[in-house]
Design a protein around this motif. Structure first.
Motif, PDB file in Angstrom:
ATOM      1  N   ILE A   5     -18.528 -38.231  21.686  1.00 27.99           N
ATOM      2  CA  ILE A   5     -18.704 -37.249  20.611  1.00 27.99           C
ATOM      3  C   ILE A   5     -19.634 -36.128  21.089  1.00 27.99           C
ATOM      4  CG2 ILE A   5     -19.507 -36.894  18.241  1.00 27.99           C
ATOM      5  CD1 ILE A   5     -17.159 -38.734  18.304  1.00 27.99           C
TER       6      ILE A   5
ATOM      7  N   TYR B 114     -13.065 -36.914  11.729  1.00 23.56           N
ATOM      8  CA  TYR B 114     -13.631 -38.260  11.845  1.00 23.56           C
ATOM      9  C   TYR B 114     -12.588 -39.335  11.515  1.00 23.56           C
ATOM     10  CZ  TYR B 114     -18.016 -35.634  11.855  1.00 23.56           C
ATOM     11  OH  TYR B 114     -19.012 -34.750  12.153  1.00 23.56           O
TER      12      TYR B 114
ATOM     13  N   MET C 109     -10.581 -39.792  14.529  1.00 19.51           N
ATOM     14  CA  MET C 109     -11.315 -40.517  15.573  1.00 19.51           C
ATOM     15  C   MET C 109     -11.263 -42.019  15.346  1.00 19.51           C
ATOM     16  SD  MET C 109     -14.697 -38.143  16.124  1.00 19.51           S
ATOM     17  CE  MET C 109     -14.594 -36.519  16.900  1.00 19.51           C
TER      18      MET C 109
ATOM     19  N   THR D 170      -8.929 -44.298  17.196  1.00 21.98           N
ATOM     20  CA  THR D 170      -9.291 -44.804  18.521  1.00 21.98           C
ATOM     21  C   THR D 170     -10.201 -46.028  18.332  1.00 21.98           C
ATOM     22  OG1 THR D 170     -11.307 -43.472  18.707  1.00 21.98           O
ATOM     23  CG2 THR D 170      -9.245 -42.403  19.305  1.00 21.98           C
TER      24      THR D 170
ATOM     25  N   ILE E  72     -19.609 -42.485  15.621  1.00 19.99           N
ATOM     26  CA  ILE E  72     -19.317 -41.078  15.309  1.00 19.99           C
ATOM     27  C   ILE E  72     -20.555 -40.391  14.748  1.00 19.99           C
ATOM     28  CG2 ILE E  72     -17.979 -39.550  13.804  1.00 19.99           C
ATOM     29  CD1 ILE E  72     -15.701 -41.634  13.937  1.00 19.99           C
TER      30      ILE E  72
END
Length: 251
Positions: free
Chosen positions: A8, A89, A92, A95, A102
């Protein structure tokens, strides 16, 4: 928690590199204007404060203000856009990243951006002769902690925001008033008693006191109380922001 927060951070750094001149222009030029107008301009009408020139009194406060402002704005408007409109987010989470990673990655990035501004401002101040003491290295550690604290505060506010207008309340009702009463422009002790109490309930005054105490070399018990307060509030706001943002992402 894993170590995916570094991805990040690196993603934000790559974005920062694309606009580095504009970004540095903002985080360094504005504090320099304050230094010129308030430190040297208004300071020319003030003989001294606590036995030192006004600009020497003002400069540590200006650094603390920068360590608050830059991470705050990076952690609110930018992260709110990622969270709410870009849904970055949520993507994300497809993944292996966790919400905690995060949030920590974003907080570390906002901290870094604030610290970049402090390093740039300090470099200019070094050329101007305002940084002459080796103890300034320890001041940088305090400013790094201050940036981390306000990055965490910004993420918590982002988790509570309903829209962009919500940040106006936080800025006008919390951030700006804090800069006025936390000893940046004049000693906290010169204010009415009720404002002195309010100032020491807020974290910025502790950061300012720490920086000035380090540069004066007069370390005492109160110094460690200021340091404990900053470390405790940083830890508390970090965990609160992780909890609130994680809850919002997974909602």
């Amino acid at each position: 928690m894993g170590d995916s927060y570094r991805f990040i951070w690196f993603r934000n750094f790559l974005q920062f590199k694309r606009t580095i001149l504009v970004s540095l222009f903002w985080v360094i030029l504005e504090p320099l204007m304050y230094l010129g107008a308030i430190g040297f301009g208004v300071g020319s009408y003030i003989n001294n404060i606590n036995g030192q020139n006004y600009v020497d009194f003002f400069f540590p406060g200006l650094l603390c203000s920068t360590a608050m402002m830059v991470p705050f704005f990076e952690g609110t408007y930018t992260n709110y856009t990622k969270l709410t409109y870009q849904k970055l987010y949520s993507h994300m989470l497809l993944t292996k990243m966790t919400p905690q990673e995060i949030v920590l990655g974003e907080i570390l990035w906002s901290t870094s951006k604030g610290f970049f501004g402090i390093i740039g401002l300090s470099f200019v101040a070094l050329i101007m002769g305002l940084v002459q003491d080796w103890k300034f290295i320890f001041v940088l550690w305090v400013l790094l902690l201050t940036s981390f604290l306000f990055s965490s505060v910004a993420m918590l506010i982002t988790s509570l925001a309903k829209n962009y207008d919500s940040f106006i309340y936080a800025t006008s009702g919390f951030i700006i008033p804090m800069t006025l009463i936390s000893g940046i422009y004049f000693p906290v002790s010169q204010q009415p008693f009720i404002l002195q109490i309010l100032a020491y309930l807020l974290p910025l005054s502790h950061s300012v006191e720490l920086c000035r105490t380090i540069l004066s070399g007069k370390i005492n018990l109160v110094f460690y109380l200021h340091l404990f307060y900053l470390m405790f509030t940083s830890y508390a706001f970090l965990n609160l922001s992780i909890y609130k943002i994680s809850k919002k992402i997974l909602k």
